[in-house]
Design a protein around this motif. Structure first.
Motif, short mmCIF file in Angstrom:
data_model
loop_
_atom_site.label_atom_id
_atom_site.label_comp_id
_atom_site.label_asym_id
_atom_site.label_seq_id
_atom_site.Cartn_x
_atom_site.Cartn_y
_atom_site.Cartn_z
N ARG A 51 23.27 -25.40 34.22
CA ARG A 51 22.24 -24.82 33.36
C ARG A 51 22.00 -23.36 33.75
O ARG A 51 21.68 -23.05 34.90
CB ARG A 51 20.93 -25.61 33.51
N LEU A 52 22.15 -22.46 32.80
CA LEU A 52 21.92 -21.05 33.07
C LEU A 52 20.42 -20.78 33.15
O LEU A 52 19.62 -21.44 32.48
CB LEU A 52 22.53 -20.19 31.96
N CYS A 104 25.04 -11.28 24.55
CA CYS A 104 26.49 -11.42 24.67
C CYS A 104 26.90 -12.65 25.48
O CYS A 104 28.04 -13.08 25.38
CB CYS A 104 27.07 -10.17 25.30
N GLU A 105 26.02 -13.17 26.31
CA GLU A 105 26.30 -14.29 27.21
C GLU A 105 27.41 -13.98 28.21
O GLU A 105 28.04 -14.89 28.74
CB GLU A 105 26.63 -15.57 26.43
N HIS A 106 27.66 -12.71 28.47
CA HIS A 106 28.66 -12.30 29.45
C HIS A 106 28.10 -11.27 30.43
O HIS A 106 28.85 -10.66 31.17
CB HIS A 106 29.88 -11.70 28.75
N CYS A 155 19.25 -10.19 28.40
CA CYS A 155 18.67 -11.30 29.17
C CYS A 155 18.14 -10.86 30.53
O CYS A 155 17.82 -11.72 31.36
CB CYS A 155 19.73 -12.38 29.36
N THR A 156 18.02 -9.57 30.76
CA THR A 156 17.62 -9.08 32.08
C THR A 156 16.21 -9.54 32.44
O THR A 156 15.27 -9.37 31.68
CB THR A 156 17.69 -7.54 32.14
N VAL A 191 18.26 -8.65 37.08
CA VAL A 191 19.34 -9.63 37.16
C VAL A 191 19.61 -10.14 35.76
O VAL A 191 18.69 -10.33 34.97
CB VAL A 191 18.93 -10.82 38.07
N ARG A 192 20.87 -10.37 35.44
CA ARG A 192 21.24 -10.95 34.15
C ARG A 192 21.02 -12.46 34.22
O ARG A 192 21.71 -13.18 34.95
CB ARG A 192 22.71 -10.68 33.82
N ALA A 193 20.07 -12.95 33.46
CA ALA A 193 19.74 -14.38 33.48
C ALA A 193 20.84 -15.24 32.88
O ALA A 193 20.91 -16.43 33.15
CB ALA A 193 18.42 -14.63 32.73
N CYS A 194 21.74 -14.63 32.09
CA CYS A 194 22.84 -15.40 31.51
C CYS A 194 23.99 -15.57 32.50
O CYS A 194 24.95 -16.27 32.20
CB CYS A 194 23.34 -14.76 30.22
N LEU A 195 23.90 -14.93 33.66
CA LEU A 195 24.95 -15.05 34.67
C LEU A 195 24.47 -15.81 35.91
O LEU A 195 25.24 -15.98 36.85
CB LEU A 195 25.44 -13.66 35.09
#
Length: 169
Positions: A29-30, A48-50, A56-57, A65-69
């Motif tokens: 789960r991201l 972008c989900e990348h 998503c910061t 931080v990128r929450a999608c990573l």
């Protein structure tokens, strides 16, 4: 025979915007999905989900931080701040939020939460950025409305507003 395997769920505790949440999530789960779908904090947008666009910061211990990573299970040891947590305790927008509204840096609004969290952290590191430093501060966030002029102006204005709030020495 078809065997349906259930995905193992993990009990985690997330501290988000000063509130502790207990969740059961799959290991994959991201954090962006946990914030949006499990906690209902939909201010964090997923573009972008990348990890490229910056929509998503969030802030983890004050750092962008990128929450999608980031996996939700890996976020348990950190204090997470989403765009919903940037306003003051009285609900008043912080200096960065006010500056974006004042300078028309909001554009369509999709990328705005990522910009707001990024700039909030950036101004902690560099409270008086030059125009070039302001551009560098937001270089990792993409705005599809191509409205960077107003966003850069909002960064400068946020710095002014924050310096005016500092107590006199």
């Amino acid at each position: 025979m078809n065997e349906i395997r259930r995905e193992t769920r993990h009990e985690i505790r997330l501290r988000v915007n000063g509130v502790t949440y207990e969740l059961r999530v799959p290991a994959r789960r991201l954090l962006s999905d946990a914030l949006r779908h499990d906690l209902g904090l939909t201010g964090t947008h997923v573009g972008c989900e990348h990890g490229v666009c910056g929509s998503c910061t969030i802030l983890a211990d004050g750092e962008p931080v990128r929450a999608c990573l980031l996996l939700a299970v890996a976020a348990t040891a950190h204090e997470i701040t989403t765009v919903e947590g940037l306003a003051g305790p009285d609900g008043e927008p912080n200096a960065v939020q006010r500056a974006f509204a004042e300078c028309h840096g909001l554009q369509c609004g999709f990328c705005t939460p990522g910009f707001l969290t990024t700039v909030t952290a950036g101004l902690r590191r560099d409270p008086c950025p030059t125009r070039d430093a302001a551009r560098e501060m937001i270089a990792g966030n993409l705005c599809r409305c191509t409205g960077y002029q107003n966003i850069v102006r909002a960064v400068e204005r946020a710095a002014e507003l924050e310096s005016a709030q500092e107590p006199a020495r």
